[in-house]
Design a protein around this motif. Sequence first.
Motif, PDB file in Angstrom:
ATOM      1  N   ARG A   1       0.822  -1.218   0.000  1.00  0.00           N
ATOM      2  CA  ARG A   1       0.000   0.000   0.000  1.00  0.00           C
ATOM      3  C   ARG A   1       0.853   1.265   0.000  1.00  0.00           C
ATOM      4  O   ARG A   1       0.444   2.298  -0.482  1.00  0.00           O
ATOM      5  CB  ARG A   1      -0.933   0.036   1.213  1.00  0.00           C
ATOM      6  N   ASP A   2       2.059   1.159   0.537  1.00  0.00           N
ATOM      7  CA  ASP A   2       2.906   2.350   0.650  1.00  0.00           C
ATOM      8  C   ASP A   2       4.047   2.383  -0.376  1.00  0.00           C
ATOM      9  O   ASP A   2       4.922   3.234  -0.296  1.00  0.00           O
ATOM     10  CB  ASP A   2       3.473   2.470   2.065  1.00  0.00           C
ATOM     11  N   LEU A   3       4.043   1.465  -1.364  1.00  0.00           N
ATOM     12  CA  LEU A   3       5.112   1.446  -2.359  1.00  0.00           C
ATOM     13  C   LEU A   3       4.561   1.067  -3.735  1.00  0.00           C
ATOM     14  O   LEU A   3       3.942   0.018  -3.893  1.00  0.00           O
ATOM     15  CB  LEU A   3       6.197   0.442  -1.955  1.00  0.00           C
ATOM     16  N   ALA A   4       4.782   1.922  -4.697  1.00  0.00           N
ATOM     17  CA  ALA A   4       4.383   1.648  -6.078  1.00  0.00           C
ATOM     18  C   ALA A   4       5.490   2.118  -7.016  1.00  0.00           C
ATOM     19  O   ALA A   4       6.133   3.138  -6.768  1.00  0.00           O
ATOM     20  CB  ALA A   4       3.078   2.355  -6.411  1.00  0.00           C
ATOM     21  N   LEU A   5       5.710   1.354  -8.066  1.00  0.00           N
ATOM     22  CA  LEU A   5       6.680   1.696  -9.099  1.00  0.00           C
ATOM     23  C   LEU A   5       5.930   1.854 -10.415  1.00  0.00           C
ATOM     24  O   LEU A   5       4.956   1.145 -10.654  1.00  0.00           O
ATOM     25  CB  LEU A   5       7.729   0.594  -9.237  1.00  0.00           C
ATOM     26  N   TRP A   6       6.390   2.751 -11.265  1.00  0.00           N
ATOM     27  CA  TRP A   6       5.721   2.919 -12.553  1.00  0.00           C
ATOM     28  C   TRP A   6       6.700   3.265 -13.660  1.00  0.00           C
ATOM     29  O   TRP A   6       7.769   3.815 -13.427  1.00  0.00           O
ATOM     30  CB  TRP A   6       4.588   3.938 -12.477  1.00  0.00           C
ATOM     31  N   LEU A   7       6.316   2.875 -14.861  1.00  0.00           N
ATOM     32  CA  LEU A   7       7.052   3.159 -16.082  1.00  0.00           C
ATOM     33  C   LEU A   7       6.044   3.763 -17.051  1.00  0.00           C
ATOM     34  O   LEU A   7       4.960   3.208 -17.246  1.00  0.00           O
ATOM     35  CB  LEU A   7       7.645   1.872 -16.665  1.00  0.00           C
ATOM     36  N   GLN A   8       6.390   4.896 -17.615  1.00  0.00           N
ATOM     37  CA  GLN A   8       5.447   5.610 -18.483  1.00  0.00           C
ATOM     38  C   GLN A   8       6.140   6.003 -19.784  1.00  0.00           C
ATOM     39  O   GLN A   8       7.299   6.423 -19.773  1.00  0.00           O
ATOM     40  CB  GLN A   8       4.957   6.867 -17.771  1.00  0.00           C
ATOM     41  N   MET A   9       5.434   5.844 -20.895  1.00  0.00           N
ATOM     42  CA  MET A   9       5.924   6.311 -22.187  1.00  0.00           C
ATOM     43  C   MET A   9       4.851   7.217 -22.776  1.00  0.00           C
ATOM     44  O   MET A   9       3.724   6.797 -22.984  1.00  0.00           O
ATOM     45  CB  MET A   9       6.221   5.163 -23.142  1.00  0.00           C
ATOM     46  N   ASP A  10       5.220   8.474 -23.012  1.00  0.00           N
ATOM     47  CA  ASP A  10       4.321   9.434 -23.640  1.00  0.00           C
ATOM     48  C   ASP A  10       4.666   9.534 -25.118  1.00  0.00           C
ATOM     49  O   ASP A  10       5.838   9.475 -25.493  1.00  0.00           O
ATOM     50  CB  ASP A  10       4.461  10.819 -22.992  1.00  0.00           C
ATOM     51  N   ASN A  11       3.636   9.704 -25.948  1.00  0.00           N
ATOM     52  CA  ASN A  11       3.809   9.854 -27.392  1.00  0.00           C
ATOM     53  C   ASN A  11       4.541   8.638 -27.969  1.00  0.00           C
ATOM     54  O   ASN A  11       5.569   8.756 -28.632  1.00  0.00           O
ATOM     55  CB  ASN A  11       4.541  11.158 -27.722  1.00  0.00           C
ATOM     56  N   VAL A  12       3.993   7.450 -27.711  1.00  0.00           N
ATOM     57  CA  VAL A  12       4.584   6.187 -28.149  1.00  0.00           C
ATOM     58  C   VAL A  12       4.861   6.192 -29.652  1.00  0.00           C
ATOM     59  O   VAL A  12       5.885   5.696 -30.104  1.00  0.00           O
ATOM     60  CB  VAL A  12       3.661   4.998 -27.784  1.00  0.00           C
TER      61      VAL A  12
END
Length: 108
Positions: free
Chosen positions: A71-82
């Motif tokens: 609940r207190d830890l999240a990781l993310w990877l994001q690509m804009d304008n693929v």
Amino acid sequence: PEGENAIAGQPDLQARWTTLLHSPLSKLPLDLRSTLRWVGARPDQDPRSLAWQNLDPYLRWDLRLSVERRRDLALWLQMDNVLDSNAQGRLGYPLPGREMWIGMRLGI
């Protein structure tokens, strides 16, 4: 601007579709968010010549994958304008090309 109701920089047609896939049953909950955005042609004024021109329409696709470990830890990877769309927000000012972001959220 061309047309009676045209507003500078505002497209006649704009649409957005977002899909969120969530897998809460696995040991590692994943979220995948995909957003497609269509922006139609829109009038804009050249700041130098003051002539009105139509900016080309464009399609933009953004993706984001996130994993919430606790609940207190999240990781993310994001690509804009693929698709690396070559688009202009305003005449003479291109929008950023493909971008990748990595992030982490910590709860305190």
